[in-house]
Design a protein around this motif. Structure first.
Motif, short mmCIF file in Angstrom:
data_model
loop_
_atom_site.label_atom_id
_atom_site.label_comp_id
_atom_site.label_asym_id
_atom_site.label_seq_id
_atom_site.Cartn_x
_atom_site.Cartn_y
_atom_site.Cartn_z
N ASP A 81 14.22 41.61 1.76
CA ASP A 81 14.78 40.61 2.39
C ASP A 81 16.55 40.60 1.57
OD1 ASP A 81 16.12 37.57 2.43
OD2 ASP A 81 15.15 38.10 4.45
N PRO A 82 17.62 40.54 2.35
CA PRO A 82 18.88 40.51 1.35
C PRO A 82 19.12 39.26 0.71
CG PRO A 82 19.32 40.73 3.57
CD PRO A 82 17.83 40.87 3.57
N THR A 83 18.48 38.07 1.13
CA THR A 83 18.72 36.87 0.68
C THR A 83 17.93 36.61 -0.43
OG1 THR A 83 19.07 35.87 2.78
CG2 THR A 83 18.38 34.40 1.12
N VAL A 134 17.19 37.02 -6.35
CA VAL A 134 17.00 37.55 -7.99
C VAL A 134 18.18 37.85 -8.58
CG1 VAL A 134 15.85 39.58 -8.94
CG2 VAL A 134 14.93 38.20 -6.93
N ALA A 135 19.31 38.36 -7.94
CA ALA A 135 20.30 38.92 -8.76
C ALA A 135 20.90 37.72 -9.63
CB ALA A 135 21.34 39.56 -7.91
N ARG A 136 21.18 36.46 -8.86
CA ARG A 136 21.72 35.21 -9.33
C ARG A 136 21.07 34.65 -10.37
NH1 ARG A 136 22.21 31.36 -4.92
NH2 ARG A 136 23.50 30.28 -6.45
N TYR A 147 24.43 29.47 0.41
CA TYR A 147 23.81 29.83 1.73
C TYR A 147 24.17 28.92 2.84
CZ TYR A 147 21.39 33.16 -1.39
OH TYR A 147 21.39 34.01 -2.51
N ASP A 148 24.12 29.40 4.09
CA ASP A 148 24.57 28.38 5.26
C ASP A 148 23.08 28.27 5.95
OD1 ASP A 148 25.84 26.78 7.05
OD2 ASP A 148 26.17 28.80 8.18
N VAL A 149 22.05 27.91 4.90
CA VAL A 149 20.62 27.47 5.56
C VAL A 149 20.42 26.42 4.81
CG1 VAL A 149 20.24 29.89 5.87
CG2 VAL A 149 19.51 28.95 3.74
N HIS A 191 12.40 31.10 0.72
CA HIS A 191 12.35 32.27 0.11
C HIS A 191 11.78 32.61 -1.47
CE1 HIS A 191 14.54 34.47 3.10
NE2 HIS A 191 15.61 33.58 3.32
N ILE A 192 12.15 31.32 -2.00
CA ILE A 192 11.60 31.30 -3.54
C ILE A 192 10.10 31.21 -3.50
CG2 ILE A 192 11.38 29.82 -5.52
CD1 ILE A 192 14.40 30.75 -5.15
N ARG A 193 9.46 31.01 -2.66
CA ARG A 193 7.97 30.92 -2.61
C ARG A 193 7.33 32.42 -2.36
NH1 ARG A 193 6.48 27.01 1.57
NH2 ARG A 193 8.15 25.92 0.57
#
Length: 129
Positions: A20-22, A27-29, A44-46, A54-56
């Motif tokens: 998943d790109p997000t 991870v990159a951040r 993010y616009d979410v 996503h973190i989970r």
């Protein structure tokens, strides 16, 4: 208590999480330093809840962990997972390089057996056209 997945299963979880790109961006951040879910959700616009999901997924794959720092719950990148991925990738990279080396050797032997190219006569060139 959750069980520790086998290395192959862990790799599958990691690659699936990184599909998943997000999550790749998260991870990159995190390579720049720890951050809370709210901090990670900012660009993010979410919803924060969506980023938390996503973190989970990243946590389940072993890429990220969370700790408690007073009222903060920062997310940390788990670098040892990248060692597991790098070892897996390196094994297949070496195998591919070995195949290319063997192919190069075969092509060199074929070139040596053929000898220097022979110039075609004008008549042979005309017939080939």
């Amino acid at each position: 208590m959750t069980s520790v997945p086998e290395p192959d299963e862990r790799l599958s979880l990691v690659f699936s999480a990184l599909a998943d790109p997000t999550r790749r961006d998260i991870v990159a951040r995190l390579t720049a330093g720890d951050a809370t879910v709210n901090e990670l959700a900012e660009p993010y616009d979410v919803s924060v809840q969506a980023v938390s999901k996503h973190i989970r997924v990243l946590e389940e794959a072993g890429l990220v962990s969370r700790s408690r720092d007073a009222q903060r719950r920062p997310c940390h990148l788990q670098a040892e997972v990248f060692d597991l991925m790098a070892k897996w990738i390196e094994r297949y990279r070496r195998a591919a390089e070995d195949r290319y080396r063997r192919l190069d050797a075969v092509l060199e032997r074929m070139d040596a057996q053929e000898g220097p190219p022979v110039e075609k006569t004008r008549t042979e060139r005309e017939e080939a056209s």
